[in-house]
Write a protein that holds these residues in place. Structure first.
Motif, PDB file in Angstrom:
ATOM      1  N   GLY A 148       0.886  -1.426   0.048  1.00 53.89           N
ATOM      2  CA  GLY A 148       0.026  -0.052  -0.156  1.00 53.89           C
ATOM      3  C   GLY A 148       0.807   1.262   0.043  1.00 53.89           C
ATOM      4  N   CYS A 149       1.953   1.141   0.613  1.00 57.16           N
ATOM      5  CA  CYS A 149       2.853   2.439   0.979  1.00 57.16           C
ATOM      6  C   CYS A 149       3.445   2.476  -0.586  1.00 57.16           C
ATOM      7  N   CYS A 150       3.882   1.482  -1.284  1.00 53.97           N
ATOM      8  CA  CYS A 150       4.434   1.597  -2.523  1.00 53.97           C
ATOM      9  C   CYS A 150       3.380   2.263  -3.475  1.00 53.97           C
ATOM     10  N   ILE A 151       2.173   1.744  -3.539  1.00 54.79           N
ATOM     11  CA  ILE A 151       1.491   2.396  -4.450  1.00 54.79           C
ATOM     12  C   ILE A 151       1.065   3.748  -4.262  1.00 54.79           C
ATOM     13  N   LEU A 152       0.752   4.180  -2.916  1.00 50.75           N
ATOM     14  CA  LEU A 152       0.730   5.439  -2.448  1.00 50.75           C
ATOM     15  C   LEU A 152       1.816   6.464  -3.114  1.00 50.75           C
ATOM     16  N   TYR A 153       3.005   5.899  -2.954  1.00 47.40           N
ATOM     17  CA  TYR A 153       4.219   6.653  -3.240  1.00 47.40           C
ATOM     18  C   TYR A 153       4.146   6.632  -4.985  1.00 47.40           C
ATOM     19  N   LEU A 154       3.999   5.757  -5.692  1.00 48.40           N
ATOM     20  CA  LEU A 154       3.929   5.975  -7.073  1.00 48.40           C
ATOM     21  C   LEU A 154       2.775   6.744  -7.568  1.00 48.40           C
ATOM     22  N   VAL A 155       1.538   6.810  -6.901  1.00 44.67           N
ATOM     23  CA  VAL A 155       0.389   7.894  -7.153  1.00 44.67           C
ATOM     24  C   VAL A 155       0.972   9.206  -7.124  1.00 44.67           C
ATOM     25  N   PHE A 156       1.542   9.447  -5.912  1.00 48.08           N
ATOM     26  CA  PHE A 156       2.144  10.958  -5.769  1.00 48.08           C
ATOM     27  C   PHE A 156       3.086  11.257  -6.785  1.00 48.08           C
ATOM     28  N   SER A 157       4.181  10.191  -7.067  1.00 54.60           N
ATOM     29  CA  SER A 157       5.229  10.254  -8.087  1.00 54.60           C
ATOM     30  C   SER A 157       4.536  10.593  -9.423  1.00 54.60           C
ATOM     31  N   ALA A 158       3.565   9.791  -9.846  1.00 55.01           N
ATOM     32  CA  ALA A 158       2.711  10.157 -11.280  1.00 55.01           C
ATOM     33  C   ALA A 158       2.166  11.424 -11.208  1.00 55.01           C
ATOM     34  N   LEU A 159       1.365  11.774  -9.988  1.00 58.33           N
ATOM     35  CA  LEU A 159       0.896  13.268 -10.206  1.00 58.33           C
ATOM     36  C   LEU A 159       1.838  14.295 -10.208  1.00 58.33           C
ATOM     37  N   GLN A 160       3.080  14.006  -9.749  1.00 61.93           N
ATOM     38  CA  GLN A 160       4.262  15.188  -9.585  1.00 61.93           C
ATOM     39  C   GLN A 160       5.013  15.228 -10.879  1.00 61.93           C
ATOM     40  N   ALA A 161       4.957  13.974 -11.441  1.00 62.16           N
ATOM     41  CA  ALA A 161       5.862  14.141 -12.624  1.00 62.16           C
ATOM     42  C   ALA A 161       5.295  14.220 -13.855  1.00 62.16           C
ATOM     43  N   PHE A 162       3.873  13.898 -14.124  1.00 59.92           N
ATOM     44  CA  PHE A 162       2.901  14.103 -15.221  1.00 59.92           C
ATOM     45  C   PHE A 162       3.198  15.303 -16.009  1.00 59.92           C
ATOM     46  N   PRO A 163       3.345  15.375 -17.256  1.00 63.13           N
ATOM     47  CA  PRO A 163       3.201  16.694 -18.080  1.00 63.13           C
ATOM     48  C   PRO A 163       2.228  17.318 -18.256  1.00 63.13           C
ATOM     49  N   TRP A 164       1.531  17.889 -17.399  1.00 66.69           N
ATOM     50  CA  TRP A 164       0.229  18.278 -17.599  1.00 66.69           C
ATOM     51  C   TRP A 164       0.103  19.345 -18.574  1.00 66.69           C
ATOM     52  N   ALA A 165       1.093  20.143 -18.610  1.00 69.09           N
ATOM     53  CA  ALA A 165       0.954  21.143 -19.580  1.00 69.09           C
ATOM     54  C   ALA A 165       0.972  20.871 -21.139  1.00 69.09           C
ATOM     55  N   GLN A 166       1.804  19.762 -21.190  1.00 64.32           N
ATOM     56  CA  GLN A 166       2.053  19.107 -22.648  1.00 64.32           C
ATOM     57  C   GLN A 166       0.791  18.669 -23.114  1.00 64.32           C
ATOM     58  N   TRP A 167      -0.074  18.397 -22.310  1.00 64.36           N
ATOM     59  CA  TRP A 167      -1.416  17.644 -22.556  1.00 64.36           C
ATOM     60  C   TRP A 167      -2.561  18.652 -22.455  1.00 64.36           C
TER      61      TRP A 167
END
Length: 403
Positions: free
Chosen positions: A264-283
């Motif tokens: 569960g901790c791994c999944i939560l961290y990967l969700v945080f990582s995805a939200l933080q790293a996703f190129p929102w402006a590019q999309w």
């Protein structure tokens, strides 16, 4: 996956030696446990499949104009395919050489490591020579941006000895030198593991932490005042984690235990990582980063955020019986595993295909038709090469068995 200044990695690894290891006594410090029920003692295809995925993503990520690189893991996390591959390189190195010291003896295993380093060196030399000559020839017919080739490599032959001695590492061609250094240091790490299983990892982690405190601790690079893009003093820790994970899996005779809290901790961290790293402006999407002002974690010296990212992915996959079954039984899993089993050849060919794809896009544009042609052709070549190499290896083994 990687800025233009750095190459993708991959750790090219030797193929694991899965024959005869169970009949040879283990070293006292890393004694194998009895295999758990339901766990196959055969090859773990998850390692090959993950390595195949990393290779294909590296091929895509090294073509900046390719639209496919919007869908690789670097867009949904801090880490990218380079971290995955170096980690798996360490994992597979234990299977190939940690067992090898027991099976072939010290001298025999050291010869095998040296032979693999020579293969990696030949691959590096081939990529450098073909890349430099190709760009120089292409410039006779059409302009090529300066970032395709460092100015020091554009004229004359004064650079040759520096490149051959790893005093100069060209952009996008600096991952194999890293792996040669890591593999060359494997005997020292193995010796420390024989003293105590935790000692090697403790010293490796301390060195990684020191580099994160002082990034100036690095190998020199004639082409870059900052040194090697993949700082060996930092990246050795990721390699060491892979080695230790492989040794622990062998000792237990089973996959890592699936702990719900840890998963569960791994999944939560990967969700945080995805939200933080996703190129929102590019999309052209609203920015949903939890910390908008956060600087992306540094890749060169393997920031802790990147390290946690790849380790979370690794744990979730390696503790999953479903992932093991998928990699071993599904058609897609076996196709990816076939690519991963021939990592050096696929990486060398993929890196050269990346160069020609970038040259083609730069010369003729990056329209939809050319996007489809370049990406489909490149991926088809890599899959076809993996299939041919797999069939060749099987034929060679069959001939040896008959003999």
């Amino acid at each position: 996956m990687i800025r233009i200044k750095g190459a993708s990695f991959l750790t090219m690894t030797a193929q694991p030696d899965t024959q005869g290891a169970e009949q040879t006594p283990a070293a006292p410090a890393i004694k194998p446990a009895r295999p758990a029920s339901g766990i196959s003692a055969g090859r773990d295809h998850r390692i090959d499949a993950m390595r195949g995925v990393a290779l294909l993503m590296m091929f895509v990520d090294h073509i900046p104009q390719s639209l496919l690189n919007r869908f690789t893991m670097r867009n949904i996390g801090f880490a990218d395919a380079a971290e995955v591959f170096v980690l798996l390189a360490g994992y597979a190195s234990w299977l190939a050489y940690g067992r090898g010291f027991r099976k072939y003896g010290t001298v025999g295993c050291l010869k095998r490591i040296f032979r693999r380093c020579v293969q990696l060196y030949i691959g590096q030399t081939l990529m450098v020579v073909v890349s430099v000559l190709s760009i120089r020839m292409w410039r006779h017919y059409t302009p090529v941006p300066v970032d395709f080739l460092e100015p020091e490599l554009a004229h004359g032959l004064n650079w040759v000895w520096r490149v051959m001695m790893f005093d100069a590492l060209p952009s996008n061609l600096n991952i194999l030198p890293l792996y040669i250094v890591l593999l060359g240091g494997f005997p020292v790490f193995y010796l420390l593991m024989r003293v105590h299983r935790s000692l090697a990892l403790l010293l490796s982690g301390a060195l990684w932490m020191l580099v994160n405190l002082d990034p100036g601790l690095n190998f020199p690079n004639w082409l870059d005042p900052d040194g090697w893009y993949f700082n060996p003093f930092a990246w050795q820790f990721l390699f060491a984690l892979g080695v230790s994970a492989s040794a622990e899996t062998e000792r237990r005779g089973a996959d890592f235990p699936r702990l719900d809290l840890l998963a569960g901790c791994c999944i939560l961290y990967l969700v945080f990582s995805a939200l933080q790293a996703f190129p929102w402006a590019q999309w052209h999407l609203p920015d949903l980063r939890p910390f908008g002002s956060m600087i992306m974690p540094e890749k060169s010296w393997l920031s802790p955020f990147r390290l946690l990212d790849v380790m979370a992915i690794f744990y979730l996959v390696q503790s999953s019986p479903r992932a093991r079954k998928w990699a071993a039984d599904s058609t897609t899993g076996q196709l990816l595993a076939r690519v991963g089993r021939h990592s050096l050849e696929i990486f060398v060919v993929g890196t050269l295909l990346d160069l020609y794809a970038r040259l083609i896009f730069n010369t003729f544009g990056d329209g939809w038709l050319l996007q489809v042609v370049v990406n489909v052709t490149g991926l088809s070549i890599l899959f076809a090469l993996a299939a041919w190499l797999d069939n060749y290896r099987k034929a060679k083994k069959l001939a040896a068995a008959k003999a």
